[in-house]
Design a protein around this motif. Structure first.
Motif, PDB file in Angstrom:
ATOM      1  N   GLY A 161       0.832  -1.204   0.000  1.00 47.34           N
ATOM      2  CA  GLY A 161       0.000   0.000   0.000  1.00 47.34           C
ATOM      3  C   GLY A 161       0.863   1.248   0.000  1.00 47.34           C
ATOM      4  N   LEU A 162       1.875   1.242   0.901  1.00 43.86           N
ATOM      5  CA  LEU A 162       2.785   2.389   0.990  1.00 43.86           C
ATOM      6  C   LEU A 162       3.620   2.510  -0.277  1.00 43.86           C
ATOM      7  N   TYR A 163       4.031   1.363  -0.824  1.00 40.39           N
ATOM      8  CA  TYR A 163       4.826   1.353  -2.058  1.00 40.39           C
ATOM      9  C   TYR A 163       4.056   2.045  -3.184  1.00 40.39           C
ATOM     10  N   TYR A 164       2.790   1.660  -3.354  1.00 43.78           N
ATOM     11  CA  TYR A 164       2.012   2.248  -4.453  1.00 43.78           C
ATOM     12  C   TYR A 164       1.711   3.721  -4.210  1.00 43.78           C
ATOM     13  N   ILE A 165       1.335   4.084  -2.987  1.00 46.52           N
ATOM     14  CA  ILE A 165       0.963   5.480  -2.749  1.00 46.52           C
ATOM     15  C   ILE A 165       2.197   6.388  -2.790  1.00 46.52           C
ATOM     16  N   MET A 166       3.329   5.921  -2.232  1.00 44.41           N
ATOM     17  CA  MET A 166       4.510   6.795  -2.173  1.00 44.41           C
ATOM     18  C   MET A 166       5.218   6.910  -3.514  1.00 44.41           C
ATOM     19  N   THR A 167       5.439   5.773  -4.201  1.00 44.88           N
ATOM     20  CA  THR A 167       6.082   5.888  -5.520  1.00 44.88           C
ATOM     21  C   THR A 167       5.096   6.501  -6.525  1.00 44.88           C
ATOM     22  N   GLY A 168       3.779   6.282  -6.291  1.00 42.80           N
ATOM     23  CA  GLY A 168       2.768   6.875  -7.173  1.00 42.80           C
ATOM     24  C   GLY A 168       2.733   8.390  -7.049  1.00 42.80           C
ATOM     25  N   LEU A 169       2.736   8.871  -5.807  1.00 41.15           N
ATOM     26  CA  LEU A 169       2.743  10.323  -5.586  1.00 41.15           C
ATOM     27  C   LEU A 169       4.042  10.938  -6.109  1.00 41.15           C
ATOM     28  N   HIS A 170       5.134  10.188  -5.926  1.00 41.55           N
ATOM     29  CA  HIS A 170       6.414  10.669  -6.454  1.00 41.55           C
ATOM     30  C   HIS A 170       6.362  10.735  -7.984  1.00 41.55           C
ATOM     31  N   GLY A 171       5.779   9.694  -8.596  1.00 47.49           N
ATOM     32  CA  GLY A 171       5.643   9.673 -10.058  1.00 47.49           C
ATOM     33  C   GLY A 171       4.802  10.840 -10.563  1.00 47.49           C
ATOM     34  N   LEU A 172       3.741  11.168  -9.800  1.00 47.83           N
ATOM     35  CA  LEU A 172       2.900  12.315 -10.152  1.00 47.83           C
ATOM     36  C   LEU A 172       3.736  13.605 -10.133  1.00 47.83           C
ATOM     37  N   VAL A 225       6.923  13.746 -10.699  1.00 49.88           N
ATOM     38  CA  VAL A 225       7.803  13.715 -11.877  1.00 49.88           C
ATOM     39  C   VAL A 225       7.038  14.265 -13.094  1.00 49.88           C
ATOM     40  N   ILE A 226       5.768  13.834 -13.245  1.00 47.72           N
ATOM     41  CA  ILE A 226       4.963  14.292 -14.384  1.00 47.72           C
ATOM     42  C   ILE A 226       4.735  15.807 -14.308  1.00 47.72           C
ATOM     43  N   ILE A 227       4.390  16.304 -13.117  1.00 46.04           N
ATOM     44  CA  ILE A 227       4.201  17.749 -12.943  1.00 46.04           C
ATOM     45  C   ILE A 227       5.517  18.477 -13.238  1.00 46.04           C
ATOM     46  N   GLY A 228       6.626  17.895 -12.755  1.00 48.48           N
ATOM     47  CA  GLY A 228       7.943  18.491 -13.003  1.00 48.48           C
ATOM     48  C   GLY A 228       8.225  18.615 -14.487  1.00 48.48           C
ATOM     49  N   VAL A 229       7.888  17.582 -15.251  1.00 52.25           N
ATOM     50  CA  VAL A 229       8.095  17.611 -16.708  1.00 52.25           C
ATOM     51  C   VAL A 229       7.294  18.761 -17.327  1.00 52.25           C
ATOM     52  N   ALA A 230       6.021  18.904 -16.891  1.00 50.94           N
ATOM     53  CA  ALA A 230       5.178  19.977 -17.428  1.00 50.94           C
ATOM     54  C   ALA A 230       5.791  21.344 -17.115  1.00 50.94           C
ATOM     55  N   VAL A 231       6.274  21.503 -15.866  1.00 53.78           N
ATOM     56  CA  VAL A 231       6.858  22.793 -15.463  1.00 53.78           C
ATOM     57  C   VAL A 231       8.132  23.075 -16.254  1.00 53.78           C
ATOM     58  N   ILE A 232       8.999  22.062 -16.385  1.00 54.19           N
ATOM     59  CA  ILE A 232      10.256  22.275 -17.114  1.00 54.19           C
ATOM     60  C   ILE A 232       9.960  22.574 -18.592  1.00 54.19           C
ATOM     61  N   ALA A 233       8.986  21.865 -19.177  1.00 56.32           N
ATOM     62  CA  ALA A 233       8.624  22.101 -20.581  1.00 56.32           C
ATOM     63  C   ALA A 233       8.166  23.554 -20.778  1.00 56.32           C
ATOM     64  N   TYR A 234       7.387  24.055 -19.792  1.00 53.97           N
ATOM     65  CA  TYR A 234       6.919  25.447 -19.857  1.00 53.97           C
ATOM     66  C   TYR A 234       8.115  26.406 -19.821  1.00 53.97           C
ATOM     67  N   GLU A 262      15.060  28.772 -12.131  1.00 54.73           N
ATOM     68  CA  GLU A 262      15.640  28.349 -10.848  1.00 54.73           C
ATOM     69  C   GLU A 262      14.581  27.681  -9.976  1.00 54.73           C
ATOM     70  N   ALA A 263      13.373  28.256  -9.957  1.00 60.05           N
ATOM     71  CA  ALA A 263      12.283  27.683  -9.146  1.00 60.05           C
ATOM     72  C   ALA A 263      11.914  26.295  -9.659  1.00 60.05           C
ATOM     73  N   ALA A 264      11.851  26.143 -10.996  1.00 56.20           N
ATOM     74  CA  ALA A 264      11.567  24.828 -11.579  1.00 56.20           C
ATOM     75  C   ALA A 264      12.669  23.849 -11.180  1.00 56.20           C
ATOM     76  N   GLY A 265      13.913  24.324 -11.178  1.00 58.87           N
ATOM     77  CA  GLY A 265      15.053  23.494 -10.780  1.00 58.87           C
ATOM     78  C   GLY A 265      14.917  23.042  -9.331  1.00 58.87           C
ATOM     79  N   LEU A 266      14.554  23.979  -8.446  1.00 64.27           N
ATOM     80  CA  LEU A 266      14.389  23.636  -7.028  1.00 64.27           C
ATOM     81  C   LEU A 266      13.362  22.523  -6.868  1.00 64.27           C
ATOM     82  N   TYR A 267      12.238  22.629  -7.602  1.00 61.37           N
ATOM     83  CA  TYR A 267      11.192  21.615  -7.551  1.00 61.37           C
ATOM     84  C   TYR A 267      11.745  20.267  -8.010  1.00 61.37           C
ATOM     85  N   TRP A 268      12.485  20.301  -9.121  1.00 61.46           N
ATOM     86  CA  TRP A 268      13.016  19.065  -9.679  1.00 61.46           C
ATOM     87  C   TRP A 268      14.004  18.396  -8.725  1.00 61.46           C
TER      88      TRP A 268
END
Lengths: 100, 207
Positions: B142-153, B155-164, B183-189
């Motif tokens: 349960g923790l594996y799916y929720i934690m790596t899943g939230l982390h994966g989310l 990563v996806i948001i990070g990609v959108a921000v970096i692309a922008y 720089e802010a996008a970098g901090l997030y990444w």
């Protein structure tokens, strides 16, 4: 203050590429260490080693990649305060669970 | 704030340091989000030590190690893209941002195969196979799916921000005189990277 600020900006505007490659290499070496150590059974020390290595890696990312080293010192204070409260939550919770 | 701006003699009302501090404050809320989960993880692992060790054997260390290397390298290219824009090397900065996005995509593809394999083996939240296991193992997955899943989310948001930011860099809105958004996008990444630095040993390396 103005002088300080100027120094900070000068440093901040001209970091070389080299330091980033160096940190990246260190991070890969530390990853190698943590994977190797995980294969050896040190009992409870295995977790301690893994977390210590993770903390060292995070420190490198925070100071160099996230520029905390050249940032205004107040940023570091903020980060420590945030970490302090996270650790307080963890410790307080374990004062309950240690007796189970 | 920047030297270029001083040289031009303009007086633009801008506070880059304040903007970065604002980004850090946001990152602290992320720290609490993931921190809470790490605390839950540590309590459950403490209570169900043997089961956590047993369950972790199901995870593929090779996948985890490979994704760690990918994410660490993407952090390098992100830092390099900021160093490049500071030196007014626009093309290099754009190139580094694109490489960062490419590595993030590799990470997600790996994650897709990893999750697919688990789900194919019948291990996913609420599955019959998983519910037959011990409580500790159910909690671990349960923790594996929720934690790596939230982390994966993230990563996806990070990609959108970096692309922008890449579009902004190409258009010249982000330049050697004004790059605080990058720089802010970098901090997030880098935060996403730090979270993975802890997820990796706690889930993949406890066998």
């Amino acid at each position: 203050m103005t002088q300080d600020h100027h120094n900070h900006e000068t440093q901040h505007n001209h970091p070389g590429y080299g330091i980033y490659f160096l940190v990246w290499f260190a991070l890969l070496v530390l990853t190698g260490i943590t994977v190797t150590v995980a294969g050896i059974d040190f009992g409870n020390l295995t977790v301690a080693t893994a977390l210590t290595v993770a903390c060292i890696k995070s420190y490198l990312v925070l100071t160099i990649f996230m520029h905390l080293k050249v940032e205004n010192p107040v940023f570091k204070v903020f980060v420590w305060v945030a970490l302090f409260f996270l650790i307080v939550s963890l410790v307080l919770l374990f004062t309950d669970y240690s007796f189970i | 704030m920047s030297t270029a701006e001083h040289a031009a003699g303009h007086h633009v009302h801008r506070d880059d340091e304040g903007a970065r501090l604002g980004m850090w404050l946001f990152l602290f809320t992320e720290l609490l989000l993931f921190g809470g989960m790490f605390i839950i993880y540590s309590v459950y692992r403490y209570v169900h030590q043997a089961e956590f060790h047993l369950a972790a054997k199901e995870l593929n260390t090779l996948f985890g190690t490979f994704n760690t290397i990918i994410l660490l390298t993407s952090s390098l290219t992100m830092a390099l893209s900021i160093a490049a824009i500071q030196k007014d090397k626009k093309a290099l900065s754009v190139f580094m941002q694109l490489i960062t996005i490419l590595f993030a995509a590799f990470f997600m593809v790996n994650k897709y195969f990893e999750w697919s394999a688990k789900i194919h083996h019948g291990i996913y939240p609420g599955s019959d196979e998983l519910l037959m296991k011990s409580n500790g193992e159910i909690l671990f997955f349960g923790l594996y799916y929720i934690m790596t899943g939230l982390h994966g989310l993230h990563v996806i948001i990070g990609v959108a921000v970096i692309a922008y930011m890449t579009v902004g860099t190409v258009k010249g809105k982000i330049n050697s005189g004004s790059f605080v958004r990058l720089e802010a996008a970098g901090l997030y990444w880098h935060l996403v990277d730090i979270i993975w630095i802890f997820l990796f040993p706690l889930f993949y390396l406890i066998t």
